[in-house]
Write a protein that holds these residues in place. Sequence first.
Motif, PDB file in Angstrom:
ATOM      1  N   UNK B  31      -0.016  -4.458   0.167  1.00 11.90           N
ATOM      2  CA  UNK B  31      -0.134  -4.202  -1.274  1.00 11.90           C
ATOM      3  C   UNK B  31       1.219  -4.274  -1.977  1.00 11.90           C
ATOM      4  N   UNK B  32       2.279  -3.903  -1.271  1.00 16.70           N
ATOM      5  CA  UNK B  32       3.600  -3.949  -1.898  1.00 16.70           C
ATOM      6  C   UNK B  32       4.045  -5.396  -2.118  1.00 16.70           C
ATOM      7  N   UNK B  34       2.081  -7.862  -2.533  1.00 20.16           N
ATOM      8  CA  UNK B  34       1.230  -8.323  -3.629  1.00 20.16           C
ATOM      9  C   UNK B  34       1.782  -7.886  -4.982  1.00 20.16           C
ATOM     10  N   UNK B  35       2.150  -6.598  -5.099  1.00 18.93           N
ATOM     11  CA  UNK B  35       2.662  -6.065  -6.356  1.00 18.93           C
ATOM     12  C   UNK B  35       3.954  -6.745  -6.776  1.00 18.93           C
ATOM     13  N   UNK B  36       4.883  -6.808  -5.833  1.00 17.78           N
ATOM     14  CA  UNK B  36       6.219  -7.284  -6.188  1.00 17.78           C
ATOM     15  C   UNK B  36       6.219  -8.765  -6.528  1.00 17.78           C
ATOM     16  N   UNK B  39       3.266  -9.359  -9.454  1.00 14.33           N
ATOM     17  CA  UNK B  39       3.600  -8.729 -10.730  1.00 14.33           C
ATOM     18  C   UNK B  39       4.826  -9.322 -11.383  1.00 14.33           C
ATOM     19  N   UNK B  40       5.413 -10.319 -10.772  1.00 20.01           N
ATOM     20  CA  UNK B  40       6.595 -10.980 -11.309  1.00 20.01           C
ATOM     21  C   UNK B  40       6.155 -12.365 -11.782  1.00 20.01           C
TER      22      UNK B  40
END
Lengths: 318, 222
Positions: B31-32, B34-36, B39-40
């Motif tokens: 998930x990290x 995916x987020x990083x 989300x960029x």
Amino acid sequence: MSLLDGSDLRLGDLEVGDSLGRGGQGAVHELRGPWADYVYKEYLVPTVNGDALARLVRVPGGMPSHERDLLLAQAAWPLARVVDGGRVTGFLMPRVPAPFWGRRAKGPALRELQYLLYDPKPLWGDITPLDGPGRLEIARRAASLFLLLHSHRLVVGDVSMRNLLWSPSPPAVYLLDCDAIRRVGERPVLPQPQTPDWTDPQQPSTGPDLDTDRYKLALLVTRVLCKSPDLRPGEEPVFVPGLPERVKAEVAARFAEAARPRGLRPDAAQWVRALDERGTIELPPLPPVRTPPDLPKAPLGGGPIRRPTIRLRPPDRR
Amino acid sequence: MSQQVLPFYLVCDESYSMDGAPIDAINKSLPEIHQEIGGNPVVADKTRFCLISFSSTAQVLLPLSDLSEVTSMPAMAASGSTSYTAAFTLLRDTIERDVAALKAAGHQVLRPAVFFLTDGQPTDDDWVSAYQRLTDPSWKPRPNILAFGFGGVNVDTIQQVATVRGFLADGSLGPAQALQEFAQSLIQSVINSGTSADAGGGMSLAMPDKVPGFTTVPADPV
């Protein structure tokens, strides 16, 4: 405690805390203790030009106070070098102010310019892109900031979607990576990096200069107003809704001019005017210059004057 | 100008020896990642991400995707032996298909980057031919491979698998922490690749130099 006197700090005097982030050239750390309002950027590369960094640190102190306030409110400016023995290890800069932070599911995220260049995604959290008028405000402030920097002959160099932050209300911008800035004619602290899609096709081999910045400002303004990550001069800008017709026409014209050869690109002042609320007054062309009729002219005296000579008798001899 | 994209492949060992803390650590880091990356916006736009796991067999858990569009991905589950042959064969076929599809969509595709993570010696001895097929110099999309080893893997294996750089856990961190560092180095590599230009102004693979808890080893010279 003022940081604006330009003096160095010793690494041993800092209480370095957690790491906040890491880039190609450096890592940013929190500070504890007396310097907690600032963060420490540590260089991870050995080739730092300490003199160039010292010159940057002295820039705000050499500005008139109103300009210094404007600069420090809008830029994470290097405020003091950090040295360890004879080696420059990094510098102190202010923390990014709260309005420039957003919140994503996994924690805080900087409101980078890039969020204005794409359609929003759920992963962005509370970072909601601005509408047309909001984008115009951001573009205006960015152009004004460039005008301020350029008036001091400071070249930003690496203008990109990641090193300019924006806040929705009040509208404001905040420039990051200011240690990459250099004054015209001087060497940078480190080789100035570049960002894909933000390159100047005519950048001189000596690195970015004011003209490069002007080109990149054209990209920045127009891409924000068009919500486009890769629009280039020569292409037709398609603007987001809600922008004044006059601004659209002027921005489109300046953007097209940014495709011109070096030296002929619109400068920051022209961008400020193009985006300005007050508008411009179109002046009609001047009437043709009237030439007076060619009439015979009265003589204005004829040539050098011939003066008679007075002959003097030699003095009497006794 | 067609848009450049850089595909990343995370190829992950889920053999039985990974059971417990290592698998949990990887599942927690997904998930990290995916987020990083997702989300960029710029990075998500310029990179693609694929997750492949292998044990006795190999499978594509997440087909090559724009991470900003992904809403879930299958978790890793430990079982079976460690077949490098299965991993390299699937990887070659997947890259072949993915690169063709990206090109058909009008992209300029950069050489794929593979983050290969393993905790044990391969249980098949004949993996070299599958590896040669994957790294065949006459095959244009052959990937750059960064190999990460921890647990029972030996340095020669990591050097043989890596084409550009290898990393071997030095034991200073537990497996969960070491894998956390691995995930961070993957995230940084993807983000830096998507946001820093090479001399020509284009995108290029930004590789980690050092990863905390790992020793950097050069790829095996031929």
